[in-house]
Write a protein that holds these residues in place. Structure first.
Motif, PDB file in Angstrom:
ATOM      1  N   GLU A   7      77.084  45.065  69.851  1.00 25.08           N
ATOM      2  CA  GLU A   7      77.170  45.168  71.313  1.00 25.08           C
ATOM      3  C   GLU A   7      77.272  43.754  71.852  1.00 25.08           C
ATOM      4  OE1 GLU A   7      77.293  48.162  72.757  1.00 25.08           O
ATOM      5  OE2 GLU A   7      77.705  47.185  74.673  1.00 25.08           O
ATOM      6  N   THR A  19      78.023  48.310  78.384  1.00 27.99           N
ATOM      7  CA  THR A  19      77.263  49.550  78.578  1.00 27.99           C
ATOM      8  C   THR A  19      77.326  49.901  80.053  1.00 27.99           C
ATOM      9  OG1 THR A  19      75.231  48.318  78.966  1.00 27.99           O
ATOM     10  CG2 THR A  19      75.667  49.017  76.701  1.00 27.99           C
ATOM     11  N   SER A  59      79.217  51.809  74.784  1.00 25.30           N
ATOM     12  CA  SER A  59      78.486  52.061  76.026  1.00 25.30           C
ATOM     13  C   SER A  59      77.193  52.855  75.876  1.00 25.30           C
ATOM     14  CB  SER A  59      79.409  52.693  77.061  1.00 25.30           C
ATOM     15  OG  SER A  59      78.909  52.443  78.362  1.00 25.30           O
ATOM     16  N   THR A  60      76.892  53.632  76.904  1.00 24.28           N
ATOM     17  CA  THR A  60      75.529  54.132  77.070  1.00 24.28           C
ATOM     18  C   THR A  60      75.408  55.599  76.675  1.00 24.28           C
ATOM     19  OG1 THR A  60      75.119  52.538  78.815  1.00 24.28           O
ATOM     20  CG2 THR A  60      73.684  54.466  78.764  1.00 24.28           C
ATOM     21  N   SER A  80      71.227  51.560  74.895  1.00 27.03           N
ATOM     22  CA  SER A  80      71.626  50.404  75.699  1.00 27.03           C
ATOM     23  C   SER A  80      70.563  49.312  75.739  1.00 27.03           C
ATOM     24  CB  SER A  80      71.992  50.847  77.111  1.00 27.03           C
ATOM     25  OG  SER A  80      73.181  51.580  77.072  1.00 27.03           O
TER      26      SER A  80
END
Lengths: 783, 273
Positions: free
Chosen positions: A473, A491, A532-533, A538
């Motif tokens: 990330e 995110t 992403s979330t 996250s």
């Protein structure tokens, strides 16, 4: 802990605009010339589509499958052995596979007029017998959702531990059949898409309510045959997602295609009926589960066959197999035992696809295993909490690998349970149950315990064969010319408060004025690519990336600051928004001024990357963090009316290091409210023809403020040994524990009547039906 | 979920409203709080050409107070009743029932007359007004007439109103000093429509001892003499109630349990001194 750093219950930055009604959701955008879209949707569950009749006057504003040239269907097929993939056309071609499937797209100046046009389009089709039940769908001779498969099974997962030996000798054998309801996710904001061409930047731009802008970008590129560089996804404020916005929806593809054909923006805003009947379904499971234990309640083996009603198609990128896969590997839960067998099936039916909802599959598996623990307790004549304690991992065994190799990273499970027992005042409830209640109601207490695997990384997801696997990330952190901090992350918060918590992470490292830290998210143009979330990842992954980038930024600032202070970089540190050397310091603002505006003051051997840093993060061990929690409920059941009131509710949770305990409380309480809905209220009913029977909130019941008790949340904080700051993912657990705890409490209350309920939702009708069917024919006082 | 296009007129008088209604030939609908009609329009279950908004007609929001009754304009909101705007004594039941109808936001707009005209069997006002012996004051182009609430409601979602008639007001008789009204409903959550409703009006000083079984599949069941449901010791006779269920085709075992419980609890409230 500093005032605004890790561990501070800082008020949420985003709430200023939310509470003043200034949030900006898809429906708030006003683009000149926008036209609205309404879809003609299938009125039947299963049919061969023969003809779509569009009145001549609407020929130019109605689009059907035959218009969609150059567009690929949605195929979400994980590279899992034996997975049969579905081909989901964006608009139906030859077959209709569920009520609500999109057939035609109607465009008009307003939604009402678009619906008028949709009402004028007629369909000719030959109805086929529908597949509406996941169990009968597996019977030979069942009608087929996808004929080419030969059966209705997307995929089967199995764990084949040897259980026969144990089964033969176990003193206790208990079996439960449990059905959970198909229900709906119901975020405050439904889905919505605005699509338009941006001739200046040459992007097909979608403003869409999604949890993961980059995955929508990738999915859209695949379906429309475009390069990533030609597609921009903007996801503005998102009013809740719960997983529903963690997938590519066919409407996004349809609108994306349409925007490429017309010279004006197009918009579709999901309405309540579309949400309920055609889109946001989830959670329909069936379990046939047997537990074996010794006479002292020690769990020896679990044997289970589970089915998931996956609906007609496999959603991208999570696939229709996820839920069944989760069942097979999450069912053992927190308990220590060594013989495990489970077969779980993802079954195709003529209903809309089931989509991943907060705590995917977990509320069901928690209910199933906890029902077994309760049943063992009854057989063994033990307090249910005692049986659970007896089968838990001891703290000195951590980290611990369970029967399916789940690696519990840290914690003290029995202590969590003990705190819940104390907080719910179990012994007082047991004493209270000894005498009748003045109002004739029956009191019950129940507890559930579970682990919540969060922040799964590359190794986990790659093994699931996903098309999009999370890796490092990334976060971009920079100083502005005023020395303020701007954080860009891939995110996307859809209610989690990332604008606040990421700022807390940066504050922890840089110490700049908290109000001067800004988080930018939700736009593929401005943020690093990210999965992403979802999956409670996250804060662990995005937070780790913000920390790494902030540290690198601090290092670069230190270099400049040391020069400005005329000292060696080895003598300086960054804190409180300053570069400090002994008693002297320069502010990060002065450092930023030097870099951006007065470069003549910079040191000679400067890092030309400047004060703008992108850095990545992956957990040291990426098999996931293991938050755990005990949920405890006290209920009153009215045996005359079947109604249930939750009198008390306690959650004891260990989510590792908490970045913002206030936000965590919000997560837990919100999730628990949803879990109460799963347990007591929510069901998306279908008739035998596959017609959904709830299309408004008159028919679809959600818990409201009056049904959600004052949830008491207690925390433990055992840091994860594998993650930055020891953070664990914890976004979903609130929704996982309630059905098991409440069903346990209800059955505890019903014990004097010698009846039990097991299926969700636990409605007054089901309570009364159980009482009515009791051989004891319990007579009930009207009080 | 957007309605088919329609016109809307805000009527200034009853005469204008009845005239518009008569002229429309059945294509117009009256609208007051729109709490039921609104969703029906959005779902396109109702597709009137014209909506006649009657909330601005002064006659329809009047509350008239007499010694033995109060007359409530059809467009008086449920919230106003909840908040105690009804004058005088003997009608405590009305604000008590009002307070548990749907949610405050619905009560703010929803009207007592609108609820009665919508005639949802599970609606609180339908059962309550039948039990209280309320009279419906009806106005049409051909004059005025009165009907008892239980005659006004002719079935599920059906009333005795002619196409050109308007429910103007509801006259509710006051209870005597010793009179008591018991009301109990069973619903899954606050604000939802009821699964069972029991209402018992015990006002023997006025010679009234009435029982209503609501939330049925049709009109509320009205038993004008509750003594038929009593045992000798004045406790409620379950078997007698079950016979009433039999007579009215209430056969579902779950529904019978809930309706029995609702009625028994309403009865117990009404019998408390």
């Amino acid at each position: 802990m500093a005032t605004h750093g890790i561990g501070a219950s800082v008020l949420r930055k985003e709430d200023d605009r939310f509470l003043r009604g200034r949030g900006q959701y898809v429906g708030d955008f006003r683009l000149t010339g926008t036209r609205d879209v309404a879809f003609v949707r299938s009125p039947v569950a299963h049919a061969r589509l023969e003809h779509v009749h569009v009145p001549d006057e609407f020929k130019n504003v109605v689009f059907t499958a035959k218009h969609l040239t150059g567009i690929k269907p949605i195929i979400s097929a994980p590279s899992v052995k034996g997975f049969k993939y579905s081909v989901e056309p964006i608009l139906a071609t030859d077959k209709l596979r569920y009520v609500g499937e999109m057939v035609a797209m109607c465009v008009a100046p307003t939604r009402a007029e678009a619906e008028d046009i949709a009402g004028a389009v007629t369909l000719e089709f030959e109805e086929l017998p529908p597949v509406t039940d996941m169990l009968s769908a597996c019977e030979p001779g069942s009608p087929l959702v996808h004929e080419e498969w030969g059966d209705n099974i997307f995929v089967e997962f199995s764990e084949n531990g040897p259980i026969e030996e144990v089964a033969k000798t176990a003193a206790i054998k208990v079996t439960k059949t449990i059905r959970t309801a198909r229900h709906c996710m119901f975020p405050m904001e439904g889905r919505g898409v605005i699509a338009y061409r941006d001739p200046r930047l040459r992007y097909l731009t979608l403003i869409t309510s999604t949890q993961f802008p980059h995955s929508v970008q990738t999915g859209l590129c695949e379906c429309l045959g475009l390069d990533h560089g030609l597609v921009r996804i903007i996801s503005p404020d998102v009013g809740g997602g719960f997983g529903y916005k963690g997938l590519l929806c066919p409407e996004e593809v349809a609108l994306g295609w349409l925007a490429l054909q017309v010279d004006h923006p197009v918009r579709w805003l999901e309405d309540c009926r579309e949400h309920l009947t055609a889109n946001a379904n989830c959670r329909e499971h069936h379990y046939q589960i047997t537990g074996y234990a010794d006479a002292d309640g020690k769990l020896l083996a679990i044997d289970c066959v589970a089915h998931v009603d996956a609906g007609a198609y496999s959603a991208y990128p999570i696939s229709s197999g996820l839920e069944a896969a989760q069942i097979a590997n999450l069912l053992p839960g927190p308990y220590v035992f060594s013989a495990y067998r489970c077969r779980s099936f993802a079954v195709a039916t003529n209903k809309c696809p089931t989509l991943p909802y907060r705590g995917v599959a977990r509320s069901g598996v928690c209910l199933a295993i906890e029902a077994i623990m309760d049943a063992i307790a009854r057989e063994a004549g033990m307090e249910p909490t005692e049986v659970r304690l007896r089968n838990m991992v001891r703290p000195e065994q951590m980290p611990f690998e369970n029967v399916v190799g789940k690696h519990f990273d840290s914690g003290d499970h029995p202590e969590c349970m003990r705190r819940a027992i104390e907080a719910i005042r179990l012994s007082e409830i047991r004493a209270r149950q000894q005498r009748p209640e003045p109002d004739g109601r029956l009191i019950g207490v129940g507890l559930s315990f579970f682990v919540e695997q969060g922040a799964h990384g590359t190794s986990v997801l790659a093994s699931w064969g996903r098309p999009i696997v999370p890796g490092y990330e990334q976060a971009n952190v920079k100083l502005t010319a005023d020395g303020d901090v701007e954080i860009h992350v891939g995110t996307h918060s859809h209610g989690q408060g990332h604008e606040t918590t990421y700022a807390q992470v940066a504050y922890e490292i840089l110490g700049v004025n908290f109000d001067k830290i800004k988080v930018v998210q939700g736009d593929t143009l401005y943020t690093p690519y990210s999965t992403s979330t979802w999956g409670s990842r996250s804060m662990v992954y995005g937070g780790g990336a913000v920390a790494n980038a902030s540290r690198l930024l601090a290092k670069r600032a230190a270099h400049i600051g040391a020069w400005l202070l005329q000292t060696d970089v080895a003598n300086v540190r960054v804190a409180d928004g300053k570069v400090i050397a002994g008693n002297s310091s320069v502010t990060l603002r002065e450092v930023a001024r030097a870099w951006y505006l007065q470069p003549q003051n910079l040191p000679p051997n400067i890092d030309t990357g400047g004060l703008d840093v992108t850095a990545g993060y992956r957990a040291e061990r990426d098999s996931g963090t293991f938050t755990y929690a005990a949920h405890a409920a006290v209920v009153a059941v009215d045996p005359a009316t079947g109604t249930i009131e939750i009198l008390d509710y306690v959650v004891v949770e260990d989510g590792g290091t908490l970045v913002n305990p206030m936000i965590v409380d919000g997560q837990i309480c919100g999730g628990t409210a949803q879990g109460i809905g799963t347990c007591l209220y929510e069901i998306m009913p279908f008739d035998a023809q596959g017609q959904p029977l709830a299309s408004t909130m008159i028919d679809y019941m959600l818990p409201g403020a009056t049904e959600v008790p004052d949830i008491r949340v207690l925390h433990m904080q055992t840091p994860s040994p594998y993650t930055e700051f020891g953070i664990k993912g914890l976004g979903e657990g609130g929704a996982v524990g309630p059905p098991a705890a409440i069903v346990s409490a209800v059955n505890d209350a019903l014990r004097p009547l010698n009846v039990e309920v097991q299926d969700l939702p636990v409605t007054p009708e089901r309570i009364l039906a159980a009482i009515d069917a009791s051989p004891k024919r319990a007579t009930v006082d009207h009080a | 979920m957007k309605p088919v296009a329609f016109d809307i007129v805000r009527a200034r008088s009853l005469a204008e409203a009845t005239r518009l209604l008569a002229e429309s030939g059945g294509t117009a609908r009256l609208v007051a709080g729109a709490q039921s009609l609104g969703p029906m329009l959005n779902l396109r279950l109702a597709q009137p050409r014209l909506l006649i908004d009657i909330t601005g007609i002064p006659d329809l929001t009047r509350i008239e107070d007499t010694d033995d009754s109060v007359t409530i304009g059809a467009c008086v909101s449920t919230a106003n009743i909840e908040d105690g705007r009804l004058p005088g004594r003997g009608l405590d039941t009305l604000p008590a029932v009002a307070a548990h109808i749907a949610y405050r936001a619905v009560r703010n707009r929803g009207t007592i007359g609108g609820s009665l005209c919508h005639a949802d069997p599970a609606a609180d006002w339908v059962s309550t007004l039948c039990a209280l012996g309320a009279e419906c004051l009806i106005t049409g182009v051909n004059g005025k007439r009165r009907l008892l609430a239980d005659q006004f409601i002719s079935g599920a979602y059906q009333t005795a109103l002619a196409a050109d008639e308007i429910l103007e007001a509801i006259r509710v008789p006051r209870l005597s000093a010793g009179g008591r009204c018991g009301y109990y409903k069973v619903c899954r959550k606050a604000g939802e429509f009821a699964m069972a409703i029991g209402v018992v009006l015990n006002d023997l000083d006025r010679g009234v001892f009435r029982v209503v079984i609501g939330a049925t599949k049709g009109r509320p069941i009205v038993i004008t003499d509750a003594r038929d449901l009593q045992r000798a010791d004045e406790s409620i006779d379950d078997d007698a109630i079950l016979r009433v269920f039999d007579k009215h085709g209430i056969v579902d075992r779950i529904a019978r349990r809930q309706k029995l419980a609702a009625l028994a609890r309403a009865y117990n409230q009404a019998m408390k001194p």
